[in-house]
Scaffold this motif. Structure first.
Motif, PDB file in Angstrom:
ATOM      1  N   ARG A 790       0.910  -1.111  -0.012  1.00  0.00           N
ATOM      2  CA  ARG A 790      -0.152  -0.043  -0.038  1.00  0.00           C
ATOM      3  C   ARG A 790       0.818   1.365   0.131  1.00  0.00           C
ATOM      4  O   ARG A 790       0.497   2.242  -0.456  1.00  0.00           O
ATOM      5  N   THR A 791       1.938   1.371   0.694  1.00  0.00           N
ATOM      6  CA  THR A 791       3.043   2.326   0.892  1.00  0.00           C
ATOM      7  C   THR A 791       3.375   2.614  -0.515  1.00  0.00           C
ATOM      8  O   THR A 791       3.649   3.738  -0.970  1.00  0.00           O
ATOM      9  N   LEU A 792       3.825   1.586  -1.336  1.00  0.00           N
ATOM     10  CA  LEU A 792       4.527   1.746  -2.444  1.00  0.00           C
ATOM     11  C   LEU A 792       3.617   2.349  -3.613  1.00  0.00           C
ATOM     12  O   LEU A 792       3.925   3.131  -4.412  1.00  0.00           O
ATOM     13  N   ASP A 827      10.326  -7.042  -6.384  1.00  0.00           N
ATOM     14  CA  ASP A 827       9.343  -5.764  -6.740  1.00  0.00           C
ATOM     15  C   ASP A 827      10.410  -4.756  -7.105  1.00  0.00           C
ATOM     16  O   ASP A 827      11.139  -4.044  -6.402  1.00  0.00           O
ATOM     17  N   GLN A 828       9.964  -4.164  -8.404  1.00  0.00           N
ATOM     18  CA  GLN A 828      10.750  -3.074  -8.811  1.00  0.00           C
ATOM     19  C   GLN A 828      10.624  -1.708  -8.070  1.00  0.00           C
ATOM     20  O   GLN A 828      11.753  -1.171  -7.815  1.00  0.00           O
ATOM     21  N   ASP A 829       9.397  -1.567  -7.515  1.00  0.00           N
ATOM     22  CA  ASP A 829       9.393  -0.393  -6.608  1.00  0.00           C
ATOM     23  C   ASP A 829      10.011  -0.191  -5.431  1.00  0.00           C
ATOM     24  O   ASP A 829      10.308   0.704  -4.732  1.00  0.00           O
ATOM     25  N   VAL A 830      10.250  -1.656  -4.620  1.00  0.00           N
ATOM     26  CA  VAL A 830      10.815  -1.956  -3.558  1.00  0.00           C
ATOM     27  C   VAL A 830      12.444  -1.569  -3.775  1.00  0.00           C
ATOM     28  O   VAL A 830      13.077  -0.846  -3.063  1.00  0.00           O
ATOM     29  N   LYS A 831      12.789  -1.998  -5.107  1.00  0.00           N
ATOM     30  CA  LYS A 831      14.199  -1.677  -5.341  1.00  0.00           C
ATOM     31  C   LYS A 831      14.556  -0.171  -5.505  1.00  0.00           C
ATOM     32  O   LYS A 831      15.722   0.302  -5.171  1.00  0.00           O
ATOM     33  N   ARG A 832      13.671   0.431  -6.152  1.00  0.00           N
ATOM     34  CA  ARG A 832      13.756   1.849  -6.333  1.00  0.00           C
ATOM     35  C   ARG A 832      13.600   2.635  -5.222  1.00  0.00           C
ATOM     36  O   ARG A 832      14.406   3.409  -5.169  1.00  0.00           O
ATOM     37  N   LEU A 833      12.852   2.233  -4.121  1.00  0.00           N
ATOM     38  CA  LEU A 833      12.654   2.948  -2.951  1.00  0.00           C
ATOM     39  C   LEU A 833      14.026   2.705  -2.046  1.00  0.00           C
ATOM     40  O   LEU A 833      14.463   3.593  -1.506  1.00  0.00           O
ATOM     41  N   ALA A 834      14.629   1.459  -2.132  1.00  0.00           N
ATOM     42  CA  ALA A 834      15.808   1.033  -1.509  1.00  0.00           C
ATOM     43  C   ALA A 834      16.968   2.071  -1.901  1.00  0.00           C
ATOM     44  O   ALA A 834      17.809   2.675  -1.339  1.00  0.00           O
ATOM     45  N   GLY A 835      16.857   2.384  -3.387  1.00  0.00           N
ATOM     46  CA  GLY A 835      17.931   3.398  -3.848  1.00  0.00           C
ATOM     47  C   GLY A 835      17.664   4.757  -3.696  1.00  0.00           C
ATOM     48  O   GLY A 835      18.602   5.485  -3.649  1.00  0.00           O
ATOM     49  N   GLN A 836      16.363   5.097  -3.516  1.00  0.00           N
ATOM     50  CA  GLN A 836      16.101   6.470  -3.111  1.00  0.00           C
ATOM     51  C   GLN A 836      15.936   7.124  -1.767  1.00  0.00           C
ATOM     52  O   GLN A 836      16.013   8.215  -1.407  1.00  0.00           O
ATOM     53  N   VAL A 837      15.830   6.127  -0.696  1.00  0.00           N
ATOM     54  CA  VAL A 837      15.672   6.517   0.587  1.00  0.00           C
ATOM     55  C   VAL A 837      17.038   6.998   1.108  1.00  0.00           C
ATOM     56  O   VAL A 837      17.927   6.215   0.702  1.00  0.00           O
ATOM     57  N   ARG A 838      17.013   8.085   1.685  1.00  0.00           N
ATOM     58  CA  ARG A 838      18.415   8.671   2.534  1.00  0.00           C
ATOM     59  C   ARG A 838      17.963   9.109   3.689  1.00  0.00           C
ATOM     60  O   ARG A 838      16.962   9.329   4.095  1.00  0.00           O
ATOM     61  N   THR A 839      19.084   9.049   4.441  1.00  0.00           N
ATOM     62  CA  THR A 839      19.004   9.646   6.034  1.00  0.00           C
ATOM     63  C   THR A 839      18.888  11.228   5.748  1.00  0.00           C
ATOM     64  O   THR A 839      19.156  11.616   4.859  1.00  0.00           O
TER      65      THR A 839
END
Length: 1018
Positions: A790-792, A827-839
């Motif tokens: 749902r978040t994605l 899941d490609q969106d999960v991979k995208r999110l992992a690459g885009q999330v930053r501290t």
């Protein structure tokens, strides 16, 4: 074992021994193996509370004829710390430094004391125990004596045997006495007294006399001969030293109760010279010349293969950066009384070998911090080579052979040729080259009959090779089962016969660690794997992409190194540090999971995912993820725990805390209906206690207050010029995690201000979102996956545009970087999110517009790093951001805070949670100067600090920077937006009681039906 009345033995031990008597499957499963290839299920485990209790344990076992295995840190690489015996674990209680004589430079210790702890206690005297294995943070002195341990410092101080003065020993048949060097007069006195001790000495006299020539000729005269019994210590010219003769006997002859040790001064100064070479053989060729020219404190080596593995794993990169040019390296350490002294030694060596400090293949340092970076690469050898990134499994077996240093280069060439002949590609070669000792791990195929046959043939050929060089099968880790069967190839029949006679003299019934060294089990017997091993291959929620998508391979990451048993520094393993229990270490839990998967007919754990033994061991895992980074092979016990819980409770009612704390994001959203009423419920006298009991929350815990206005409410009320364009390079999404949004919204408000000051356009998701952390940590993985999907969907426009997502709560950010990817790896969106999330810090340090500088904060700060940030995102960017802001930051290295999300709130965990906090973080905060800031980005860390009797409130870094924007630097830290509510009125208490009852009823009903949003994730 079949002849031992186990039930009667257990009862007798419980009656006679002051200790923890454990014959349950969980305890036995935690001790089935050590750091070797071998596995044997113990009869039981005894943890004596005193040395006297340990001695009574041996006496009771002798009455029943039960074998005994004394165990220290359990890191043995030759199989000597696993046996079908009663295991005596000395490390929990028997760790006293009995006495110190600084003038004589001696001390007396109990067998369970850890080397680093001993040296810490000796530090006021500026003394230390000389030998220092790479396991110094967790190896016990009893184990060092059993194995005759060495380490890099043996170059200067010798092996353990060279530093033992006397031993208090106990034989299986009850003789308890001190032994050491024994002159003729003393031996005459012993003989005149008669009895068992006189018989022992007479027997040793006879063995030495009969085999005198064999002993003098048959023991290699090399620095690192560890194989065999030290019969050479009984030679007349060596003082008939019975203590030294027993060192390295691996618990097969006697039980060591106490030891008197020689100590050495702590060096005043050290320096390190690193020389680069074209290959490891060329480096080895240069060792004799270096030894002729200097007397180093250490002379270590590592090869290009290990450096390659470090680069591929992204590990110890700081260490690699300080190494000079070359494909292999020698590390020469000098010790002295002054900086000038150690510098002069290094420059003299450079001049003698025709090199210069400025050469590309030379690195020199007399800075302790830089030295440690250099040496870290070498010390990390076992962990780096145990699980290469190419997926191969490597194993001990020829881990520590040793030859004369002057012949080392040729030996390595022949060894590499042997690797090639057997098809064992690319084993790394490294070790203590100044003493001719070579470490390696080899990709033996230990799961097939053919692979095991090759393993055996290789060991036989390698044993013949090292013997031909006048070397030793073992130069550090002992014989155990890995080399016991091969000793004849090194020593010949007569000396091995002498070893057997020595064994029968001390232990005529073969009850002391049987099957090791003398009359050993075969090198290919009792294997941890083997061709008959058939583990389960369960279907899992997590995908384990780095472990060939196999939970079994993930569990097998643990090779028994034991860093999780360290007492200080890093994060791993907080529960072990508090309990000192093997099954509460990362290694112990991994052992139990391995046993749970079955594969052996005698597996200690038989109920699979339903196992209560595994559940109990995992129950005290804080899921801190410290092992994911601090374990040399990156065991991720937090993920394994979540996986286990998901299966263990499938179709069953869960603990109340899984519903109350695991579903916190839902309750937090519901709190918006009336935050004041909810806070009244949570803090009303009487009602609060009842609610905590029903929710499975510790009565001692104060429930954090929900904010009157959440961050999302503040955001929606804020006047803005419109929603930022996701494609704008200055647009960022601020992640509204549950903890920040509903409990500490001032953090998100502060972050918005700082990000906008840096020039970013801030967006916030317009629908309900959650990372699923609380469901993951409680093993509700089906729900977690639905929540994430749902978040994605809500984030999709930002993911497609490549918009950075800024996390403020480290545990939530870590989910996107790590857990979500493993849970939904395709899941490609999960991979995208992992690459885009930053501290927050990563965004400001690496991506802020050019010219922006953080607000000035010229203050001191005590900083607690969240465990998940330490493990997953790291802290480098935060350090840099604080530096740029002018903060004088003391970043704690005191381990986990102890709260760890839901863990410290649960009723059964409060005590351990506080014990963990009191081991480092809480005392450090109490000791912080009143004028300094206390920073902690993690909600758990802040809560533990505020509820841990420190008298301090902790700020998020975003809040501190926002204070800097205002120039608001008060002497005291500000209160949060959400304060503890005032005590409710009587009417409010009645309303709160009704509300609590309704909420509890809803939760219980939902739990029973499996409802409460299971079909419709929040």
């Amino acid at each position: 074992m079949s002849s031992v009345d186990v039930a009667a033995l257990e009862e007798a031990l419980r009656t006679a021994v002051d200790g923890e008597i454990r014959f349950d499957a969980g305890s036995r499963g935690a001790y089935v193996t050590d750091g070797s290839n071998y596995r044997q299920v113990p009869i039981g485990v005894v943890v004596p509370r005193s040395v006297e209790a340990g001695a009574r344990t041996v006496a009771v076992c002798a009455r029943f004829g039960a074998p005994v295995l004394s165990r220290g840190g359990g890191t043995s690489l030759a199989g000597q710390a696993t046996n079908a015996a009663v295991v005596i674990d000395w490390t929990k209680y028997c760790h006293a430094l009995v006495s110190v004589d600084p003038d004589a430079r001696t001390c007396v210790v109990e067998p369970g004391i850890v080397l680093d702890e001993l040296n810490r206690r000796l530090s006021d005297h500026r003394l230390q125990f000389g030998p220092k294995p790479s396991t110094h943070s967790h190896c016990a002195l009893g184990g060092m004596i059993g194995n005759n341990s060495c380490g890099a410092s043996a170059q200067a101080y010798g092996k353990t045997v060279d530093n033992v003065r006397r031993l208090e020993i106990l034989t299986y048949d009850g003789l308890r006495t001190w032994v050491g060097p024994t002159g003729e007069a003393e031996r005459a006195r012993i003989a005149a007294e008669g009895g068992r001790k006189a018989g022992l000495y007479a027997g040793l006299d006879r063995i030495v006399a009969e085999y005198l020539g064999d002993i003098r000729r048959g023991f290699p005269r090399i620095p690192r001969r560890v194989s065999g019994y030290n019969l050479d210590s009984l030679l007349p010219e060596n003082g008939f030293d019975v203590a030294k003769a027993l060192v390295g006997s691996e618990g097969t002859l006697v039980t060591v109760l106490r030891a008197e040790l020689d100590l050495v001064p702590v060096p005043s100064r050290q320096s390190l010279l690193v020389l680069g070479y074209d290959d490891i053989c060329a480096a080895a060729d240069d060792v004799p010349r270096l030894l002729e020219l200097c007397s180093p404190g250490q002379l270590e080596a590592l090869d290009g293969r290990m450096a390659q593995l470090m680069r591929e794993e992204g590990a110890y990169l700081d260490s690699l950066r300080v190494l000079p040019a070359g494909d292999s390296w020698l590390m020469v350490q000098f010790i002295g009384d002054s900086r000038q002294d150690v510098d002069a030694q290094a420059h003299a060596l450079l001049a003698a070998v025709g090199r210069h400090e400025e050469d590309a293949d030379v690195a020199f340092s007399d800075d302790p911090e830089r030295e440690q970076k250099m040496l870290k690469a070498r010390e990390a050898g076992l962990g780096v080579t145990a699980r290469p990134p190419d997926g191969r499994e490597t194993w001990e077996g020829w881990e520590d052979s040793a030859v004369p240093p002057e012949r080392l280069g040729d030996y390595l060439r022949d060894l590499k040729a042997l690797f090639e002949e057997f098809g064992y590609d690319h084993p790394s070669l490294y070790g203590h080259f100044g003493q001719g000792c070579v470490h390696t791990r080899i990709p033996f195929a230990l799961k097939t009959a053919e692979g095991v046959a090759d393993f055996r043939r290789f060991l036989e050929r390698a044993a013949d090779l090292v013997a031909s060089y006048g070397g030793s099968l073992s130069g550090e880790h002992g014989d155990g089962q890995s080399r016991g069967e091969l000793l004849t190839r090194m020593f010949g029949e007569r000396l091995v016969k002498a070893f057997g006679e020595t064994k029968r003299l001390f232990d005529p019934d073969d009850r002391m660690n049987p099957g090791k060294v003398v009359d050993p089990h075969p090198v290919d017997g009792q294997l941890r794997l083997g061709p008959a091993w058939r583990p389960a291959a369960p279907t899992t929620h997590f995908d384990y992409p780095e472990d060939e998508h196999s939970f079994t391979r993930a569990v097998m990451r643990c090779v028994g190194i034991g860093n999780c048993r360290g007492h200080s520094g890093g994060v791993m393993c907080p529960s072990y540090r508090a309990t000192r229990e093997e099954e509460h270490s990362t290694r112990g839990r991994a052992r139990l999971l391995f046993e749970m998967l079955g594969g052996h007919a005698d597996s200690a754990i038989t109920e699979g995912w339903r196992s209560t033994e595994v559940k109990d061991a995992l129950d005290l895992c804080l899921a801190c993820k410290g092992c994911k980074s601090d374990c040399p092979v990156n065991v991720d016990m937090a993920t394994y725990k979540a996986e286990f819980l998901s299966h263990h409770y499938e179709g069953r009612l869960r603990p109340a805390a899984h519903y109350s704390l695991g579903w916190l994001p839902l309750w937090a959203r519901l709190s918006r209906l009336s935050p004041a009423l909810v806070n009244a419920v949570l803090h009303a006298p009487g009602v609060s206690a009842l609610g905590k009991r029903l929710a499975g929350v510790a009565r001692e815990r104060q429930a954090p207050a929900f904010a009157r206005q959440s961050f999302l409410q503040w955001w929606r009320e804020r006047e803005t010029a419109g929603e930022p364009d996701p494609g704008d390079p200055l647009t960022v999404v601020l992640w509204p995690d549950t903890f920040t949004t509903y409990f500490h919204p001032s953090i998100a408000v502060s972050a918005v201000r700082v990000l906008e000051d840096a020039g970013f356009e801030v967006a916030v998701p317009d629908g309900p979102v959650c990372c699923g952390l609380t469901w993951i940590s409680t093993g509700q993985l089906d729900v977690a996956e639905r929540v994430l999907r749902r978040t994605l969907r809500v984030l999709r426009p930002y993911l497609e545009a490549g918009t950075p997502v800024i996390g403020l709560e480290p545990s939530c950010t870590a989910v996107f970087r790590s857990d979500a990817v493993e849970l939904m790896s395709e899941d490609q969106d999960v991979k995208r999110l992992a690459g885009q999330v930053r501290t927050f810090a990563e965004q400001l340090v690496h991506h802020a517009p050019e010219g922006w500088r953080p607000p000035s904060l010229p203050r001191r700060a005590l900083v607690q790093t969240h465990c998940h940030q330490h493990a997953v995102m790291k802290f480098d960017a935060d350090r840099e951001l604080m530096r740029r802001a002018g903060l004088d930051a003391d970043v704690l290295d005191e381990g986990c805070c102890g709260l760890a999300g839901n863990f410290g709130f649960e009723s059964d965990h409060y005590g351990l949670s506080m014990d963990v906090g009191e081991q480092g973080v809480l005392p450090a905060v109490r000791a912080a100067s009143p004028g300094s800031l206390v920073l902690a980005d993690g909600f758990s860390c802040r809560t533990q600090i505020e509820q841990g009797g420190t008298g301090r409130r902790a700020l998020h870094l975003a809040e501190a920077l926002a204070l800097g924007l205002d120039g608001n630097l008060p002497g005291r830290q500000p209160e949060r937006l959400s304060r503890r509510p005032e005590p409710p009125s009587r009417t409010a208490r009645w309303t709160a009681t009704a509300g609590a009852a309704a909420l509890t009823a809803a939760a219980v009903t939902a739990a029973g039906r499996g409802a409460l949003g299971l079909r419709r994730a929040p």
